[in-house]
Design a protein around this motif. Structure first.
Motif, PDB file in Angstrom:
ATOM      1  N   PRO A 121      -7.160   3.886  -9.521  1.00  0.00           N
ATOM      2  CA  PRO A 121      -7.734   2.675  -8.910  1.00  0.00           C
ATOM      3  C   PRO A 121      -6.717   1.560  -8.696  1.00  0.00           C
ATOM      4  CG  PRO A 121      -9.131   3.491 -10.689  1.00  0.00           C
ATOM      5  CD  PRO A 121      -7.869   4.273 -10.752  1.00  0.00           C
ATOM      6  N   GLY A 122      -5.667   1.527  -9.531  1.00  0.00           N
ATOM      7  CA  GLY A 122      -4.680   0.458  -9.398  1.00  0.00           C
ATOM      8  C   GLY A 122      -4.064   0.374  -8.025  1.00  0.00           C
ATOM      9  N   ARG A 123      -3.896   1.525  -7.367  1.00  0.00           N
ATOM     10  CA  ARG A 123      -3.313   1.535  -6.026  1.00  0.00           C
ATOM     11  C   ARG A 123      -4.153   0.719  -5.048  1.00  0.00           C
ATOM     12  NH1 ARG A 123      -0.202   5.203  -3.309  1.00  0.00           N
ATOM     13  NH2 ARG A 123      -0.458   6.856  -4.851  1.00  0.00           N
ATOM     14  N   TYR A 124      -5.453   0.694  -5.247  1.00  0.00           N
ATOM     15  CA  TYR A 124      -6.343   0.017  -4.318  1.00  0.00           C
ATOM     16  C   TYR A 124      -6.681  -1.410  -4.767  1.00  0.00           C
ATOM     17  CZ  TYR A 124      -6.637   4.765  -2.668  1.00  0.00           C
ATOM     18  OH  TYR A 124      -6.298   6.014  -2.206  1.00  0.00           O
ATOM     19  N   ASP A 125      -6.167  -1.810  -5.937  1.00  0.00           N
ATOM     20  CA  ASP A 125      -6.375  -3.160  -6.456  1.00  0.00           C
ATOM     21  C   ASP A 125      -5.166  -4.063  -6.285  1.00  0.00           C
ATOM     22  OD1 ASP A 125      -8.833  -2.314  -7.392  1.00  0.00           O
ATOM     23  OD2 ASP A 125      -8.148  -2.009  -9.456  1.00  0.00           O
ATOM     24  N   ASP A 126      -3.971  -3.496  -6.242  1.00  0.00           N
ATOM     25  CA  ASP A 126      -2.752  -4.253  -6.534  1.00  0.00           C
ATOM     26  C   ASP A 126      -2.234  -5.066  -5.357  1.00  0.00           C
ATOM     27  OD1 ASP A 126      -1.618  -2.431  -4.826  1.00  0.00           O
ATOM     28  OD2 ASP A 126      -0.334  -1.480  -6.302  1.00  0.00           O
ATOM     29  N   ASP A 127      -1.237  -5.903  -5.653  1.00  0.00           N
ATOM     30  CA  ASP A 127      -0.637  -6.789  -4.657  1.00  0.00           C
ATOM     31  C   ASP A 127       0.136  -6.015  -3.596  1.00  0.00           C
ATOM     32  OD1 ASP A 127      -0.930  -9.649  -6.064  1.00  0.00           O
ATOM     33  OD2 ASP A 127      -0.386  -8.175  -7.587  1.00  0.00           O
ATOM     34  N   TYR A 128       0.891  -5.002  -4.004  1.00  0.00           N
ATOM     35  CA  TYR A 128       1.731  -4.243  -3.074  1.00  0.00           C
ATOM     36  C   TYR A 128       0.894  -3.586  -1.984  1.00  0.00           C
ATOM     37  CZ  TYR A 128       4.739  -0.367  -1.494  1.00  0.00           C
ATOM     38  OH  TYR A 128       5.453   0.534  -0.742  1.00  0.00           O
ATOM     39  N   HIS A 129      -0.168  -2.895  -2.398  1.00  0.00           N
ATOM     40  CA  HIS A 129      -0.968  -2.194  -1.399  1.00  0.00           C
ATOM     41  C   HIS A 129      -1.825  -3.155  -0.580  1.00  0.00           C
ATOM     42  CE1 HIS A 129       0.326   1.184  -3.923  1.00  0.00           C
ATOM     43  NE2 HIS A 129       0.226   1.880  -2.806  1.00  0.00           N
ATOM     44  N   ARG A 130      -2.156  -4.316  -1.136  1.00  0.00           N
ATOM     45  CA  ARG A 130      -2.791  -5.350  -0.308  1.00  0.00           C
ATOM     46  C   ARG A 130      -1.840  -5.779   0.805  1.00  0.00           C
ATOM     47  NH1 ARG A 130      -5.200  -9.669  -4.744  1.00  0.00           N
ATOM     48  NH2 ARG A 130      -5.610  -8.124  -6.364  1.00  0.00           N
ATOM     49  N   ASP A 131      -0.560  -5.974   0.448  1.00  0.00           N
ATOM     50  CA  ASP A 131       0.426  -6.377   1.445  1.00  0.00           C
ATOM     51  C   ASP A 131       0.628  -5.286   2.497  1.00  0.00           C
ATOM     52  OD1 ASP A 131       0.735  -8.766   0.156  1.00  0.00           O
ATOM     53  OD2 ASP A 131       2.792  -8.406  -0.529  1.00  0.00           O
ATOM     54  N   LEU A 132       0.709  -4.025   2.040  1.00  0.00           N
ATOM     55  CA  LEU A 132       0.849  -2.925   2.989  1.00  0.00           C
ATOM     56  C   LEU A 132      -0.324  -2.902   3.963  1.00  0.00           C
ATOM     57  CD1 LEU A 132       2.060   0.118   0.832  1.00  0.00           C
ATOM     58  CD2 LEU A 132       3.386  -1.145   2.530  1.00  0.00           C
ATOM     59  N   ALA A 133      -1.536  -2.988   3.419  1.00  0.00           N
ATOM     60  CA  ALA A 133      -2.721  -2.932   4.270  1.00  0.00           C
ATOM     61  C   ALA A 133      -2.740  -4.092   5.264  1.00  0.00           C
ATOM     62  CB  ALA A 133      -3.981  -2.942   3.410  1.00  0.00           C
ATOM     63  N   ALA A 463     -14.329  -5.271  -5.083  1.00  0.00           N
ATOM     64  CA  ALA A 463     -14.718  -3.922  -4.693  1.00  0.00           C
ATOM     65  C   ALA A 463     -14.627  -3.747  -3.178  1.00  0.00           C
ATOM     66  CB  ALA A 463     -16.124  -3.624  -5.196  1.00  0.00           C
ATOM     67  N   GLY A 464     -14.964  -4.788  -2.426  1.00  0.00           N
ATOM     68  CA  GLY A 464     -14.879  -4.695  -0.980  1.00  0.00           C
ATOM     69  C   GLY A 464     -13.462  -4.505  -0.489  1.00  0.00           C
ATOM     70  N   ASP A 465     -12.520  -5.232  -1.087  1.00  0.00           N
ATOM     71  CA  ASP A 465     -11.105  -5.071  -0.723  1.00  0.00           C
ATOM     72  C   ASP A 465     -10.652  -3.643  -0.992  1.00  0.00           C
ATOM     73  OD1 ASP A 465     -10.942  -7.711   0.002  1.00  0.00           O
ATOM     74  OD2 ASP A 465     -10.096  -8.382  -1.901  1.00  0.00           O
ATOM     75  N   ARG A 466     -11.055  -3.109  -2.136  1.00  0.00           N
ATOM     76  CA  ARG A 466     -10.646  -1.748  -2.498  1.00  0.00           C
ATOM     77  C   ARG A 466     -11.162  -0.751  -1.471  1.00  0.00           C
ATOM     78  NH1 ARG A 466     -12.410   0.408  -8.295  1.00  0.00           N
ATOM     79  NH2 ARG A 466     -10.885  -1.176  -8.959  1.00  0.00           N
ATOM     80  N   ALA A 467     -12.419  -0.885  -1.060  1.00  0.00           N
ATOM     81  CA  ALA A 467     -13.008   0.048  -0.100  1.00  0.00           C
ATOM     82  C   ALA A 467     -12.284  -0.001   1.245  1.00  0.00           C
ATOM     83  CB  ALA A 467     -14.491  -0.257   0.080  1.00  0.00           C
TER      84      ALA A 467
END
Length: 484
Positions: A121-133, A463-467
């Motif tokens: 789950p960390g991959r879909y919560d973290d700062d790095y993957h937020r930036d990538l997305a 949860a919405g960001d993760r989805a």
């Protein structure tokens, strides 16, 4: 009080440093750090898996003392960490990179967390993957290697190369570059008054071995020398161990050298980012009086006994870790220590350097003391039943529900190929190591894993960001498959 910089790598084999005598890998910045401090040649992790080992580094405790047995576990409340101790003393504490906590932003003492996770789950919560997305990017080569749903339909090239290859991300978006850049931002905010703690934790060189363009061709595979311990086939004693990630029977020297080339490239890329961090400290006049520790959570087989990655017996390449300790005030520059030490020694070393007592007695030792070390070091593993390792200067004892006991005379057999557990000539060593293991109750029932997904955090994703990110990344993987 002095500043503290902890630099951690993931799955970094201890002899993959130029200063350690590796004939091929280039690590000029880590070599220079070693020249400014103490290089520990016999340093070991307490558990060759990410989260349990990381909790041991933070707490100074063995895994059976902190209870974090898996990559999905929580550090229990009431267990102190050196970041918490420094925060109580007025330090400004920060962590950048891979922490591998549950929950993702677990509060272990860091006031500021900027995370780049790799699994779960960390991959879909973290700062790095937020930036990538946000940039419309997805780490496809990493997703295929790390996420079961994508790995199940990975292309044949993935299996043929054991998951190595160029990252689909440009260099500036590769996790190593992102972590280095975010860490430099934190260091740029350090004041001259001291009292700062930064823990920088790189994802690499953990698999997949996927350096970005510009780094992926840094090494010519044909020119690389297999590391000591390579065997042409998997030894019979190792065939009983489960191998989770790949079938290593087809591994041959050409493919091993290609794996090594990309593994080394991720290390040299990491070394480059470490150099930028250290140069920033030097330019700001903060380097000399900062405690700097470089280490890893566990090692990597990289061909040892015809194996890759870390799933299997606790041979030295997977339980031994690099450990460089640069003390404030230019003390003990250029020293090399052969004392047996462990990652549990990092916490007492940080606390001693900062003149802070531990909240309760710790089993580790203060590495600022030239006489520091242990008579034995130990490691455990609970992924596939009960397994353990304990070793002294000459002998190593392994035990496993899967493969039974094995004793190695490391003086005569440094590559751990001949089991002498039934040789009467080594009975004294066997009794001594078994007695040491019994003092730690290593054969006893495993204390339960502590898990609390609702534990206090220092930030979180919704949860919405993760989805949204899950959908974006899944679509990117599908397009990648179609294009290929």
């Amino acid at each position: 009080m002095p500043n503290v910089l902890i630099i951690q790598a993931d799955q970094f084999r201890a002899d993959c440093l130029g200063v350690a005598g590796n004939p091929d890998v280039r690590t000029p910045h880590l070599d220079r750090l070693a020249a400014d401090g103490v290089r520990h040649r016999e340093a070991y992790c307490p558990f060759p898996v990410c989260t349990p080992s990381r909790y041991s580094l933070l707490t100074g405790l063995h895994v059976r003392q902190h209870g974090g047995w898996t990559n999905r576990c929580t550090l229990a409340p009431g267990i102190d960490t050196f970041p918490r101790a420094l925060r109580r003393a007025g330090y400004r504490t920060a962590a950048v990179g891979k922490m591998h906590f549950t929950p993702t932003y677990l509060d272990v003492g860091y006031d500021q967390l900027e995370l780049a996770e790799q699994d779960g789950p960390g991959r879909y919560d973290d700062d790095y993957h937020r930036d990538l997305a946000a940039a419309g990017l997805a780490p496809v080569t990493d997703l295929i290697d790390q996420e079961r749903e994508f790995r199940a339909t990975a292309p044949s090239s993935y299996w043929d190369t054991f998951g190595t290859g160029r990252s689909n991300l440009p260099e500036e978006w590769h996790s190593t570059s992102w972590i280095g850049e975010r860490a430099r931002r934190v260091l740029a905010g350090w004041t001259e008054t001291g009292d700062h703690l930064l823990h920088v934790s790189f994802v690499k060189p953990h698999h997949p071995f996927d350096p970005p363009a510009g780094w992926d061709d840094a090494y010519d595979p044909a020119a690389l020398t297999p590391l000591p311990g390579w065997t042409d086939t998997i030894p019979a004693a190792d065939r009983r161990h489960r191998r989770e990630y790949f079938d290593y029977e087809p591994l041959d020297l050409p493919r091993l050298r290609q794996v090594m080339a990309h593994y080394y490239a991720t290390i040299t890329h990491l070394d480059h980012e470490v150099g930028r961090l250290l140069d920033l400290l030097r330019r700001r006049g903060l380097y000399d009086d900062t405690l700097i520790v470089f280490t890893a959570d566990h090692g990597e087989y990289l061909g040892f006994h015809h194996l890759l990655l870390k799933d299997g017996p606790m041979y030295d390449p997977v339980v031994k870790v690099p450990l460089l300790v640069k003390l404030p005030g230019q003390r003990r520059r250029g020293e090399v220590s052969d004392a047996l030490v462990s990652l549990i020694d990092v916490a007492p070393t940080v606390l001693a350097t900062c003149a802070l007592p531990p909240a309760s007695p710790l089993p580790g030792t203060d590495l600022t003391d030239p006489a520091a070390g242990h008579d034995t070091v130990l490691a455990e593993d609970r992924r596939h039943g009960v397994a353990g390792m304990i070793r002294d200067r000459r002998h190593k004892l392994l035990w496993s529900d899967v493969a039974g006991d094995a004793l190695f005379d490391l003086a005569a057999d440094p590559y751990e190929l001949t089991n002498v557990v039934d040789d009467p000539a080594h009975d004294d060593a066997l009794r001594r190591l078994r007695a040491a293991a019994a003092r730690w109750a290593l054969h006893d029932a495993t204390p339960p894993t502590y898990l609390d997904p609702a534990a206090p955090q220092r930030g979180a994703a919704t949860a919405g960001d993760r989805a949204v990110r899950q959908e974006l990344f899944a679509g990117a993987v599908e397009r990648y498959r179609t294009d290929r």
